[in-house]
Design an enzyme around this catalytic site. Structure first.
Site, short mmCIF file in Angstrom:
data_model
loop_
_atom_site.label_atom_id
_atom_site.label_comp_id
_atom_site.label_asym_id
_atom_site.label_seq_id
_atom_site.Cartn_x
_atom_site.Cartn_y
_atom_site.Cartn_z
N LYS A 36 -33.74 -35.59 -13.63
CA LYS A 36 -32.85 -36.55 -13.10
C LYS A 36 -31.69 -36.97 -14.21
O LYS A 36 -30.54 -37.01 -13.86
CB LYS A 36 -33.32 -37.57 -12.82
CG LYS A 36 -34.51 -37.69 -11.34
CD LYS A 36 -34.90 -39.04 -11.25
CE LYS A 36 -35.81 -39.63 -11.99
NZ LYS A 36 -37.26 -39.00 -12.36
N ARG A 111 -37.38 -47.45 -7.19
CA ARG A 111 -38.72 -46.93 -7.41
C ARG A 111 -39.68 -47.52 -6.75
O ARG A 111 -40.90 -47.09 -6.96
CB ARG A 111 -39.03 -46.86 -8.90
CG ARG A 111 -38.84 -45.53 -9.70
CD ARG A 111 -38.99 -46.01 -11.26
NE ARG A 111 -39.56 -44.95 -12.10
CZ ARG A 111 -38.85 -44.34 -12.68
NH1 ARG A 111 -37.54 -44.50 -13.10
NH2 ARG A 111 -39.49 -43.20 -13.52
N ARG A 150 -40.69 -31.99 -23.69
CA ARG A 150 -39.71 -33.07 -24.09
C ARG A 150 -40.23 -34.20 -25.19
O ARG A 150 -39.20 -34.66 -25.93
CB ARG A 150 -39.33 -33.82 -22.82
CG ARG A 150 -38.17 -34.68 -22.80
CD ARG A 150 -37.59 -35.31 -21.50
NE ARG A 150 -38.42 -36.40 -21.07
CZ ARG A 150 -38.24 -37.05 -20.12
NH1 ARG A 150 -37.21 -36.67 -19.18
NH2 ARG A 150 -38.83 -38.29 -19.52
N ARG A 156 -40.17 -40.15 -27.26
CA ARG A 156 -40.66 -41.17 -26.26
C ARG A 156 -42.20 -41.14 -26.09
O ARG A 156 -42.82 -40.17 -25.84
CB ARG A 156 -40.14 -40.89 -24.82
CG ARG A 156 -38.78 -41.47 -24.65
CD ARG A 156 -38.19 -41.16 -23.40
NE ARG A 156 -39.10 -41.51 -22.10
CZ ARG A 156 -38.80 -41.07 -21.08
NH1 ARG A 156 -37.44 -40.79 -20.42
NH2 ARG A 156 -39.55 -41.93 -19.97
N ARG A 168 -47.91 -41.72 -15.00
CA ARG A 168 -46.81 -41.90 -14.60
C ARG A 168 -46.44 -41.09 -13.01
O ARG A 168 -45.94 -41.68 -12.29
CB ARG A 168 -45.51 -41.39 -15.60
CG ARG A 168 -45.44 -42.45 -16.62
CD ARG A 168 -44.82 -41.81 -18.06
NE ARG A 168 -43.54 -41.27 -17.74
CZ ARG A 168 -42.82 -40.51 -18.49
NH1 ARG A 168 -43.36 -39.94 -19.56
NH2 ARG A 168 -41.74 -40.14 -18.23
P1 ADP Z 1 -38.96 -40.67 -16.03
O1 ADP Z 1 -38.06 -40.58 -14.78
O2 ADP Z 1 -38.89 -39.52 -17.11
O3 ADP Z 1 -40.24 -41.55 -16.00
P2 ADP Z 1 -37.33 -43.17 -16.78
O4 ADP Z 1 -36.58 -43.21 -18.23
O5 ADP Z 1 -36.58 -43.03 -15.75
O6 ADP Z 1 -38.10 -41.81 -17.04
O7 ADP Z 1 -38.50 -44.32 -17.00
C1 ADP Z 1 -38.98 -44.60 -17.97
C2 ADP Z 1 -39.87 -46.03 -17.67
O8 ADP Z 1 -39.10 -47.04 -17.45
C3 ADP Z 1 -40.70 -45.87 -16.46
O9 ADP Z 1 -41.91 -45.45 -16.66
C4 ADP Z 1 -40.67 -47.58 -15.92
O10 ADP Z 1 -41.84 -47.85 -16.96
C5 ADP Z 1 -39.56 -47.71 -16.59
N1 ADP Z 1 -38.81 -48.02 -15.35
C6 ADP Z 1 -37.52 -47.08 -15.26
N2 ADP Z 1 -36.91 -47.52 -14.13
C7 ADP Z 1 -37.77 -48.47 -13.25
C8 ADP Z 1 -37.66 -49.08 -12.07
N3 ADP Z 1 -36.75 -48.85 -11.23
N4 ADP Z 1 -38.51 -49.94 -11.81
C9 ADP Z 1 -39.65 -50.18 -12.71
N5 ADP Z 1 -39.82 -49.64 -13.75
C10 ADP Z 1 -38.73 -48.81 -14.36
#
Ligand code: ADP
Length: 213
Positions: A36, A111, A150, A156, A168
């Site tokens: 994404k 999400r 990654r 991370r 996750r």
């Molecule tokens: P990825 O898609 O690789 O999991 P992101 O950077 O989108 O990485 O998200 C990393 C973390 O940030 C998630 O595992 C969650 O803890 C938090 N997070 C991101 N977006 C949301 C969301 N919309 N609602 C709740 N938590 C979120």
């Protein structure tokens, strides 16, 4: 001839309705590691949109040691979702920070179902709506491989540990995947094959968006 005229009128109508709204709002969807973030950058450049990545915003807050960052950190480190109320309020203020935007790419949001409802509400207050959800599809073993790979460059904590990565993916399946149904119900859902060369995947996304206008 009559059929052609009707079709032309329909196309004109669709274009006009998109132009009058004057915005493209895309939900870029998919499990962790689907690509994404990478593809968002390409969409931003091509369509002149503002990229709102909730993960990036949380990570920036953690780096700057804000109250929001402190709150989000424990959830993120464990691979769990940050609570809806916190995430929704954060997104709302981000949206308001870009009053001149030509449109947004929502990356990592919504999400959960309450987040999807809240997003529609926020946009409708601005007489806007989501144009489409583009869902990058990648199978689980490939996701695990990508995230662990990654970790070497992202640094991370949630990428480098297989049990957090698996959590996750489970959280995605349980809480996030159902959000697709919401957009399917509105006829806004496009599945995109997320496997292949980066350019190939971008072209699939561009084609889906270009069918909107
Ligand atoms: P990825 O898609 O690789 O999991 P992101 O950077 O989108 O990485 O998200 C990393 C973390 O940030 C998630 O595992 C969650 O803890 C938090 N997070 C991101 N977006 C949301 C969301 N919309 N609602 C709740 N938590 C979120």
């Amino acid at each position: 001839m009559a059929e052609k005229t009707t079709k032309t009128m329909r196309v004109l109508y669709i274009c006009t309705s998109i132009q009058s709204k004057d915005m493209i709002n895309i939900v870029l969807f998919g499990p962790p590691g689907a690509g994404k973030g990478t593809q968002s950058e390409r969409l931003v450049n091509r369509y002149n949109l503002v990229h709102l990545s909730t993960g990036d915003i949380f990570r920036k807050n953690i780096k700057e040691a804000t109250a929001l960052g402190t709150l989000a950190k424990s959830f993120m480190d464990a691979g769990n979702l940050v609570p809806d109320e916190v995430t929704i309020n954060m997104l709302k203020s981000e949206l308001e920070a870009f009053p001149e935007a030509k449109g947004f790419i929502f990356d990592g949001f919504p999400r959960t179902s309450p987040q999807a409802l809240a997003l529609d509400e926020m946009l409708s207050e601005k007489e806007q709506s989501i144009s489409c959800m583009l869902a990058l599809e990648v199978e689980e073993t490939e996701l695990e491989k990508r995230l662990l790979g990654r970790a070497e460059t992202s640094g991370r904590a949630d990428d480098g540990d297989i049990s957090i990565v698996r959590n996750r993916i489970e959280v995605y399946k349980r809480e996030t995947a159902p959000v697709a149904e919401y957009y399917k119900g509105q006829n806004k859902f496009f599945a995109i094959d997320g496997i292949g060369e980066l350019d190939e995947i971008s072209n699939r996304l561009f084609s889906a968006i270009d069918t909107l206008a």
